[in-house]
Design an enzyme around this catalytic site. Sequence first.
Site, PDB file in Angstrom:
ATOM      1  CB  THR A 113      35.799 -45.561  76.759  1.00 64.05           C
ATOM      2  OG1 THR A 113      34.711 -44.386  76.414  1.00 64.05           O
ATOM      3  CG2 THR A 113      35.445 -45.584  78.422  1.00 64.05           C
ATOM      4  CB  THR A 134      39.114 -19.706  78.546  1.00 61.28           C
ATOM      5  OG1 THR A 134      39.935 -18.418  78.103  1.00 61.28           O
ATOM      6  CG2 THR A 134      37.954 -20.121  77.517  1.00 61.28           C
ATOM      7  NE  ARG A 153      24.263 -50.710  75.416  1.00 64.44           N
ATOM      8  CZ  ARG A 153      24.385 -49.278  75.154  1.00 64.44           C
ATOM      9  NH1 ARG A 153      24.018 -48.894  76.671  1.00 64.44           N
ATOM     10  NH2 ARG A 153      25.095 -48.734  74.465  1.00 64.44           N
ATOM     11  CE  LYS A 207      33.385 -36.549  77.497  1.00 63.77           C
ATOM     12  NZ  LYS A 207      32.032 -36.572  77.154  1.00 63.77           N
TER      13      LYS A 207
HETATM   14  O1  C5P Z   1      23.595 -45.869  76.866  1.00 61.40           O
HETATM   15  P1  C5P Z   1      24.374 -45.113  75.299  1.00 61.40           P
HETATM   16  O2  C5P Z   1      25.542 -45.963  75.033  1.00 61.40           O
HETATM   17  O3  C5P Z   1      23.476 -44.865  74.420  1.00 61.40           O
HETATM   18  O4  C5P Z   1      24.887 -44.067  75.955  1.00 61.40           O
HETATM   19  C1  C5P Z   1      25.770 -43.204  75.550  1.00 61.40           C
HETATM   20  C2  C5P Z   1      26.242 -41.968  76.117  1.00 61.40           C
HETATM   21  O5  C5P Z   1      27.007 -41.921  77.159  1.00 61.40           O
HETATM   22  C3  C5P Z   1      26.696 -40.822  75.363  1.00 61.40           C
HETATM   23  O6  C5P Z   1      26.145 -39.461  75.615  1.00 61.40           O
HETATM   24  C4  C5P Z   1      28.080 -40.950  75.533  1.00 61.40           C
HETATM   25  O7  C5P Z   1      28.649 -39.438  75.518  1.00 61.40           O
HETATM   26  C5  C5P Z   1      28.377 -41.132  77.056  1.00 61.40           C
HETATM   27  N1  C5P Z   1      29.613 -41.908  77.357  1.00 61.40           N
HETATM   28  C6  C5P Z   1      29.842 -42.758  76.925  1.00 61.40           C
HETATM   29  N2  C5P Z   1      31.173 -43.647  77.507  1.00 61.40           N
HETATM   30  C7  C5P Z   1      31.872 -42.752  78.201  1.00 61.40           C
HETATM   31  C8  C5P Z   1      31.351 -41.526  78.628  1.00 61.40           C
HETATM   32  C9  C5P Z   1      30.156 -40.748  78.414  1.00 61.40           C
HETATM   33  O8  C5P Z   1      29.116 -43.728  76.363  1.00 61.40           O
HETATM   34  N3  C5P Z   1      32.987 -43.364  78.780  1.00 61.40           N
END
Ligand code: C5P
Length: 237
Positions: free
Chosen positions: A118, A74, A182, A67
């Site tokens: 989020t 840079t 999920r 990110k």
């Molecule tokens: O499936 P799980 O919840 O474990 O996934 C988590 C991953 O998804 C983390 O690497 C997190 O940075 C990424 N992620 C997230 N929500 C976002 C963007 C990325 O959970 N809005």
Amino acid sequence: MSKSKGYERLIFPLDLPTYEEAERYVELLNGHVGVFKVGLELFVKSGQEILETIKKKTNAEIFLDLKFLDIPATVGRATKVADDLGVKFLTVHCDPCLKKAAENATKGTKILGVTVLTSASAEDLKTMGMSPELCDPKNLVMHRAKMAKGYGADGIVCSGEEVQDIRREFGPDFLTIVPGIRPTWSVVKGDDQSRITTPAQAISRGADYIVVGRPIRDAKNPAEAADRVAEEIEKAL
Ligand code: C5P
């Protein structure tokens, strides 16, 4: 979306505290997921080492989820380094610096815009000085996705709730990566993801790739769990 193998669309985040554990999952899931995502914690700890391991031990792609946000010069230089390393996806905030990132990714790294984290609530956005209309995260996501496209981004990371609108608005070539997935069979202890979708829902709404972490990482047999997700993706493609 063109037909492809389900696992190619599956991104596994290496959200693990040590290099050794990350390496173990790279070996365990080699051939079962298409992309390994490396985030801030693991990168700060052992960035180059883990990237080399993924490249040496697998055919999977690398998603560098750092990110970026800094002055354009840079971000542009850091993007060039990632591009030279063969990183497939790189996240950059939806800011004018993204334009420089897109210009400097000449060897194939796809630049993904980070729209709204989020974790940001409407109240946070108000505190950050957003206009009343843009305090609605959905409006801000669309606004920033448009900015990102204008700056030359290849796509964005978004939730399963927004992916359909993004797809409709920005067309089939704008990449969408959806986390917060999920499967119906997964149980994640103390889950902190609230706006969740199943793999099939996300893909049928137009997601190009899905990020699935804990349902795979915490399964008794992670490779088997990844295969189940890949199968679900393939059916929905
Ligand atoms: O499936 P799980 O919840 O474990 O996934 C988590 C991953 O998804 C983390 O690497 C997190 O940075 C990424 N992620 C997230 N929500 C976002 C963007 C990325 O959970 N809005």
